[in-house]
Design a protein around this motif. Structure first.
Motif, PDB file in Angstrom:
ATOM      1  N   ASN A   1       9.568   2.265  -5.921  1.00  0.00           N
ATOM      2  CA  ASN A   1       8.333   1.993  -6.667  1.00  0.00           C
ATOM      3  C   ASN A   1       8.375   0.658  -7.418  1.00  0.00           C
ATOM      4  O   ASN A   1       9.332   0.365  -8.132  1.00  0.00           O
ATOM      5  CB  ASN A   1       8.088   3.125  -7.664  1.00  0.00           C
TER       6      ASN A   1
ATOM      7  N   THR B   1       0.816  -1.228   0.000  1.00  0.00           N
ATOM      8  CA  THR B   1       0.000   0.000   0.000  1.00  0.00           C
ATOM      9  C   THR B   1       0.844   1.270   0.000  1.00  0.00           C
ATOM     10  O   THR B   1       0.304   2.379   0.086  1.00  0.00           O
ATOM     11  CB  THR B   1      -0.900   0.010   1.243  1.00  0.00           C
TER      12      THR B   1
ATOM     13  N   ARG C   1       0.078   5.743   2.621  1.00  0.00           N
ATOM     14  CA  ARG C   1      -0.632   4.631   1.959  1.00  0.00           C
ATOM     15  C   ARG C   1      -1.369   5.122   0.717  1.00  0.00           C
ATOM     16  O   ARG C   1      -1.796   6.292   0.627  1.00  0.00           O
ATOM     17  CB  ARG C   1      -1.639   3.977   2.888  1.00  0.00           C
ATOM     18  N   LEU C   2      -1.550   4.216  -0.228  1.00  0.00           N
ATOM     19  CA  LEU C   2      -2.358   4.514  -1.377  1.00  0.00           C
ATOM     20  C   LEU C   2      -3.806   4.674  -0.964  1.00  0.00           C
ATOM     21  O   LEU C   2      -4.311   3.932  -0.094  1.00  0.00           O
ATOM     22  CB  LEU C   2      -2.256   3.382  -2.418  1.00  0.00           C
ATOM     23  N   ASN C   3      -4.474   5.637  -1.554  1.00  0.00           N
ATOM     24  CA  ASN C   3      -5.889   5.873  -1.231  1.00  0.00           C
ATOM     25  C   ASN C   3      -6.740   4.983  -2.109  1.00  0.00           C
ATOM     26  O   ASN C   3      -7.116   5.305  -3.226  1.00  0.00           O
ATOM     27  CB  ASN C   3      -6.228   7.344  -1.474  1.00  0.00           C
ATOM     28  N   SER C   4      -7.033   3.819  -1.561  1.00  0.00           N
ATOM     29  CA  SER C   4      -7.844   2.853  -2.303  1.00  0.00           C
ATOM     30  C   SER C   4      -9.098   2.520  -1.498  1.00  0.00           C
ATOM     31  O   SER C   4      -9.787   1.586  -1.811  1.00  0.00           O
ATOM     32  CB  SER C   4      -7.038   1.575  -2.591  1.00  0.00           C
TER      33      SER C   4
ATOM     34  N   ASP D   1       2.641   4.420  -1.150  1.00  0.00           N
ATOM     35  CA  ASP D   1       2.527   5.344  -2.272  1.00  0.00           C
ATOM     36  C   ASP D   1       3.914   5.947  -2.529  1.00  0.00           C
ATOM     37  O   ASP D   1       4.364   6.833  -1.804  1.00  0.00           O
ATOM     38  CB  ASP D   1       1.507   6.441  -1.945  1.00  0.00           C
ATOM     39  N   SER D   2       4.580   5.445  -3.569  1.00  0.00           N
ATOM     40  CA  SER D   2       5.961   5.883  -3.832  1.00  0.00           C
ATOM     41  C   SER D   2       6.045   7.304  -4.376  1.00  0.00           C
ATOM     42  O   SER D   2       7.144   7.866  -4.487  1.00  0.00           O
ATOM     43  CB  SER D   2       6.633   4.921  -4.820  1.00  0.00           C
ATOM     44  N   SER D   3       4.895   7.909  -4.710  1.00  0.00           N
ATOM     45  CA  SER D   3       4.908   9.301  -5.174  1.00  0.00           C
ATOM     46  C   SER D   3       4.980  10.295  -4.021  1.00  0.00           C
ATOM     47  O   SER D   3       5.173  11.490  -4.240  1.00  0.00           O
ATOM     48  CB  SER D   3       3.669   9.578  -6.033  1.00  0.00           C
ATOM     49  N   GLN D   4       4.810   9.812  -2.818  1.00  0.00           N
ATOM     50  CA  GLN D   4       4.854  10.645  -1.620  1.00  0.00           C
ATOM     51  C   GLN D   4       6.181  10.418  -0.877  1.00  0.00           C
ATOM     52  O   GLN D   4       6.852   9.399  -1.105  1.00  0.00           O
ATOM     53  CB  GLN D   4       3.670  10.326  -0.695  1.00  0.00           C
TER      54      GLN D   4
END
Length: 331
Positions: A293, A209, A328-331, A211-214
């Protein structure tokens, strides 16, 4: 009678001759010739015609000097004689004369070459703060930040780490909280120690989960203790990290590339605790999200290195845990 006349004639002639400044030997002289011999022709008292002596004359008294004649005209000036030898210099220099009046200022000459810049003078005092300028226009709205509710972390404690010798964490602080205290940490020596005794490693699973963009932040949780005569100093840590996914090779031989990244922390100035206690501190390092990522496994190797200040803390530090903060990814 005839003799008297001749005598008067001779005296008159003698007087005339004296006034004409004739020499004395040309005046009449006494001539006595009893035999009537003729006198010399050069004798002015002789009768040149008859060559007979006339009379015997005697030198009469000198007549009065005549009046002085007028001064003659001054003769022409003779040639200037040669210059004589210069006389010796007089004693002592003469007194300095008064300074003459200042002359008119001459025209300004051409400007000379610029000299080298002098040393910078001391910095002046800081002036008063100026008035605050008008508020600028509002900039464009930035990207929306991560939802705080999605922040997360994973952690790795001391028993989940290892060194090159396969040893266990040390338990040297068994009285920290009193008798029989259990407190596991990894002792990390100063940077000059051999890497075999100064490298701590661990492995971890990258959360699916994440988020590698953050931002992803690695945090080292450490302790220091009071050691007499060690003194103050700085510590700095280096982390070598690698990230892999399914069927990728690990190592330094192609196609593997060794560690994916090597990062170093800023200096941390160690503060001594009260003797008998420990001082807790943390050091943060950013991980590269682009390298993380898409990967599922990670490996970390931690060492102490020479600080930027070069004033290194000579005592040991103690690594107790590692945590990785992420979003975390917002899923």
């Amino acid at each position: 009678m005839k003799k008297v006349s001749l005598l008067i004639l001779c005296l008159s002639y003698a007087s005339y001759m004296q006034s004409e400044l004739l020499p004395e030997h040309l005046l009449l002289r006494a001539i006595s010739h009893e035999n009537n011999d003729c006198c010399l022709n050069s004798d002015p008292c002789c009768d040149t015609q008859c060559q007979k002596p006339l009379v015997c004359c005697k030198k009469g008294p000198r007549g009065k000097r005549g009046k002085r004649g007028h001064d003659g005209t001054t003769g022409a000036t003779g040639s200037t004689g040669s210059t004589g030898v210069t006389g010796p210099t007089g004693p002592g220099a003469g007194a300095t004369g008064n300074t003459g009046a200042t002359g008119v200022t001459g025209p300004t000459g051409a400007t000379g070459a610029t000299g080298s810049t002098g040393a910078t003078g001391p910095t002046g005092t800081i002036g008063n703060t100026g008035a605050t300028g008008a508020t600028g226009s509002t900039g464009a709205t930035g990207a929306t930040g991560a939802d705080a509710s999605l922040l997360d972390e994973l952690f790795i404690n001391a028993p989940m780490m290892y060194d090159i010798n396969g040893l266990n964490p040390v338990r040297i602080f068994d009285t920290l909280y009193g008798p029989n205290t259990l407190f596991d940490v990894w002792q990390m020596f100063r940077s000059s120690e051999s890497p075999s005794t100064n490298s701590i490693a661990t492995q971890f699973v990258i959360p699916s989960t994440l988020d590698s963009s953050q931002p992803i932040t690695l945090i080292l949780h450490c302790f220091s203790r009071f050691v007499d005569e060690i003194g103050n100093g700085d510590v700095r840590f280096q982390v070598q990290a690698d990230y892999k996914s399914f069927q990728q090779e690990v190592g330094i031989l192609a196609p593997a590339t060794g560690y994916a990244e090597t990062i170093a922390s800023p200096d941390y100035a160690v503060i001594d605790p009260t003797p008998g206690n420990l001082m807790y501190f943390t050091v943060s390092l950013p991980l590269n999200g682009a390298l993380v990522n898409g990967n599922t496994w990670g490996n970390l190797v931690i060492q102490r290195i020479v600080p930027i200040s070069t004033i290194e803390y000579f005592g040991s530090t103690y690594l107790a845990a590692i945590s990785i903060h992420y979003t975390r990814l917002n899923s």
